[in-house]
Motif scaffolding. Structure first.
Motif, short mmCIF file in Angstrom:
data_model
loop_
_atom_site.label_atom_id
_atom_site.label_comp_id
_atom_site.label_asym_id
_atom_site.label_seq_id
_atom_site.Cartn_x
_atom_site.Cartn_y
_atom_site.Cartn_z
N ILE A 182 99.89 -48.96 -58.21
CA ILE A 182 99.06 -48.28 -58.32
C ILE A 182 98.53 -48.49 -56.72
N LYS A 183 98.09 -50.06 -56.67
CA LYS A 183 97.09 -50.30 -55.73
C LYS A 183 97.44 -49.67 -54.45
N SER A 184 96.51 -49.17 -53.86
CA SER A 184 97.27 -48.77 -52.38
C SER A 184 96.18 -48.72 -51.35
N CYS A 185 97.25 -49.25 -50.45
CA CYS A 185 96.84 -50.28 -48.71
C CYS A 185 95.78 -49.57 -48.11
N TRP A 186 95.70 -47.91 -48.82
CA TRP A 186 94.43 -46.54 -48.25
C TRP A 186 93.59 -47.10 -49.17
N GLY A 188 90.29 -45.68 -50.96
CA GLY A 188 90.86 -43.90 -51.89
C GLY A 188 92.01 -43.46 -52.10
N GLU A 189 92.82 -44.36 -52.00
CA GLU A 189 94.37 -43.98 -52.33
C GLU A 189 94.48 -44.09 -53.70
N SER A 190 93.61 -45.04 -53.65
CA SER A 190 94.21 -46.17 -55.28
C SER A 190 93.31 -44.92 -56.62
N GLU A 191 92.11 -45.32 -55.56
CA GLU A 191 91.26 -44.24 -56.99
C GLU A 191 91.86 -42.64 -57.34
N LYS A 192 92.83 -41.61 -56.11
CA LYS A 192 93.48 -40.47 -56.72
C LYS A 192 94.27 -40.74 -57.23
N ASN A 193 95.28 -42.15 -57.08
CA ASN A 193 96.46 -41.83 -57.86
C ASN A 193 96.02 -42.55 -59.32
N ILE A 194 94.85 -43.53 -59.94
CA ILE A 194 94.47 -43.59 -60.86
C ILE A 194 94.05 -42.30 -61.56
N LYS A 195 93.34 -41.45 -60.81
CA LYS A 195 92.66 -39.80 -62.15
C LYS A 195 94.08 -39.30 -61.56
N ALA A 196 94.86 -39.04 -60.74
CA ALA A 196 96.28 -38.31 -61.04
C ALA A 196 97.65 -38.63 -62.10
N LEU A 197 96.82 -40.38 -62.21
CA LEU A 197 97.70 -40.50 -63.30
C LEU A 197 97.42 -40.19 -65.08
N PHE A 198 96.08 -40.62 -64.99
CA PHE A 198 95.33 -39.69 -66.23
C PHE A 198 95.61 -37.82 -66.50
N ASP A 199 95.44 -37.78 -65.49
CA ASP A 199 95.77 -36.20 -64.97
C ASP A 199 96.71 -35.64 -65.50
N ARG A 200 97.92 -36.55 -65.84
CA ARG A 200 99.62 -36.53 -65.90
C ARG A 200 100.00 -36.58 -66.84
N MET A 237 87.07 -51.47 -54.17
CA MET A 237 87.58 -50.92 -54.75
C MET A 237 88.03 -50.75 -56.60
N GLU A 238 88.87 -52.33 -56.64
CA GLU A 238 88.79 -52.60 -57.68
C GLU A 238 87.75 -52.27 -58.82
N ASN A 239 86.33 -52.69 -58.42
CA ASN A 239 85.63 -51.71 -59.21
C ASN A 239 85.60 -50.04 -59.59
N SER A 240 85.85 -49.43 -58.29
CA SER A 240 86.03 -48.43 -58.42
C SER A 240 87.03 -48.03 -58.95
N ILE A 241 88.18 -48.51 -58.95
CA ILE A 241 89.21 -48.92 -60.17
C ILE A 241 88.76 -48.59 -61.75
N GLN A 242 87.97 -49.42 -62.08
CA GLN A 242 87.86 -50.28 -63.43
C GLN A 242 86.96 -49.24 -63.70
N ASN A 243 86.12 -48.35 -63.05
CA ASN A 243 85.06 -47.15 -63.33
C ASN A 243 85.67 -46.01 -63.49
N ILE A 244 86.85 -45.58 -63.19
CA ILE A 244 87.40 -44.77 -62.79
C ILE A 244 88.25 -45.05 -64.60
N ILE A 245 89.05 -46.20 -65.38
CA ILE A 245 89.36 -46.37 -66.16
C ILE A 245 88.54 -46.50 -67.26
N LEU A 246 87.82 -46.68 -66.96
CA LEU A 246 86.48 -46.89 -68.00
C LEU A 246 85.79 -45.19 -68.61
N GLN A 247 85.78 -44.39 -67.97
CA GLN A 247 85.96 -43.08 -68.39
C GLN A 247 86.73 -42.22 -68.74
#
Length: 361
Positions: A182-186, A188-200, A237-247
């Motif tokens: 999921i983690k992208s070298c770009w 902001g992309e990782s956060e989008k990937n995580i959100k898209a994953l939960f949407d799916r 980025m990791e903190n941001s991913i964690q916050n999205i997953i918690l929400q």
């Protein structure tokens, strides 16, 4: 030739048993007596001159559009044509990104008593009728209907395989998330990937009679304690991913199971949100003896007890040693159990484990 056939059978064995689609030279080492791959094997694999490439039975692993010259996998053609002819079920066949419950092979897992009781209870809760009842009760008292579980403990103790068996028993498909992918070298992309994953996942739940299991596999990277005042882009980025997953866990309607090797560094915010927490300890002496006999049925009860008493190995490590023994037996054309050889393998496994920590399956 015979050597190519043997190499293919071994690679097919790794795929069927481990779902291994990334086979390196260190894996192939196991089938040669002196643990040294002949130079012709490496040459033919690196230059793609092997008959296995010509017959489209194996191919290079592709990473980010680049073919790796040191990692190989069975082709889809090999899996579909040859493995079907052998009547071997592909472990966890994926359809539209979901691992289908009916394709999961049954595996007899041996647990310590406390784990066994909790897993049996969890299997009962995840059955269709009981789960609907549990969700309705949670809603009626104003609690979140999502069901979040965490399996944590030492590598090789069967955490991921337990999720597969729970899915098989309850008829639920699996949407598997490997966090590293999921983690992208770009940024902001990782956060989008995580959100898209939960949407799916939400959409799949809405359109499915049975909610699939959302499996966050080896999720150490996102379940650890969050960085205070993170300054580096990676930490942010990791903190941001964690916050999205918690929400997302707050509003989850389905079933989420995370597996992690972390035993002490779990973030408290995550800990609170996991309704079920099951710790997987290394097997007891009694459980180890049962695992030895399951993996090597010709082993006497006395020898299984001896191995279990002498070596404090995980189920994954015992399975690894049993596999090496089976491959050697095929090569030598001798099915008899050489306990001393197995003891030597146990000693070697322990040394390699101390020198180079392994990541759990």
């Amino acid at each position: 030739g015979d050597e190519d056939t043997l190499l293919f059978v071994f690679m097919a064995h790794l795929f069927v048993e481990n779902n291994d689609d990334n086979i390196g030279f260190h894996d192939i080492d196991d089938i040669f007596d002196d643990n040294e791959i002949p130079s012709w094997v490496k040459r033919e694999f690196r230059t793609r001159e092997s008959e296995l490439f010509e017959k489209e039975l194996i191919e290079n692993v592709n990473e980010d559009g680049m073919a790796r010259s040191d990692a190989f996998k069975l082709t889809d053609k090999a899996k579909e044509e040859l493995l079907c002819e052998l009547n071997i079920n592909e472990v966890g066949k994926s359809v539209n990104g979901l691992i289908k419950a009916e394709t999961l092979a049954e595996k007899n897992l041996i647990y310590n008593t406390s784990e066994c009781n909790q897993i049996t209870e969890l299997s009962s809760i995840l059955s269709e009728n009981r789960f609907n009842e549990v969700q309705n009760r949670l809603r009626s008292v104003g609690m979140r209907p999502g069901f979040c579980c965490i399996f944590y403990g030492a590598p090789g103790t069967g955490k991921t395989e337990t999720v597969y068996q729970l899915a098989r028993q309850t008829g639920r498909d699996i949407m598997r998330v490997d966090v590293d992918k999921i983690k992208s070298c770009w940024v902001g992309e990782s956060e989008k990937n995580i959100k898209a994953l939960f949407d799916r996942y939400r959409n799949i739940c809405k359109n499915s009679k049975l909610a699939p299991i959302l499996l966050f596999n080896e999720a150490d990277a996102v379940l650890g304690v969050r960085m205070e005042g993170a300054a580096k882009a990676v930490d942010k980025m990791e903190n941001s991913i964690q916050n999205i997953i918690l929400q997302e866990m707050e509003t989850l309607e389905g079933i989420m199971i995370a597996t992690t090797n972390l035993t002490t560094n779990l973030d408290k915010a995550f800990e609170r949100r996991f309704l079920y927490k099951i710790r997987f300890d290394k097997p007891s002496v009694e459980s180890r003896a049962k695992i030895w006999q399951t993996m090597l049925p010709d082993l006497s009860e006395h020898d299984a007890q001896t191995l279990a008493s002498q070596f404090d190995l995980s189920g994954g490590e015992i399975e690894n040693i049993a596999r090496k023994h089976s491959v050697n037996a095929i090569l030598k054309g001798n099915d008899s159990i050489d306990v001393q050889e197995i003891i030597n393998s146990c000693r070697h496994e322990r040394l390699s484990q101390n020198n180079c920590p392994k990541i759990g399956f």
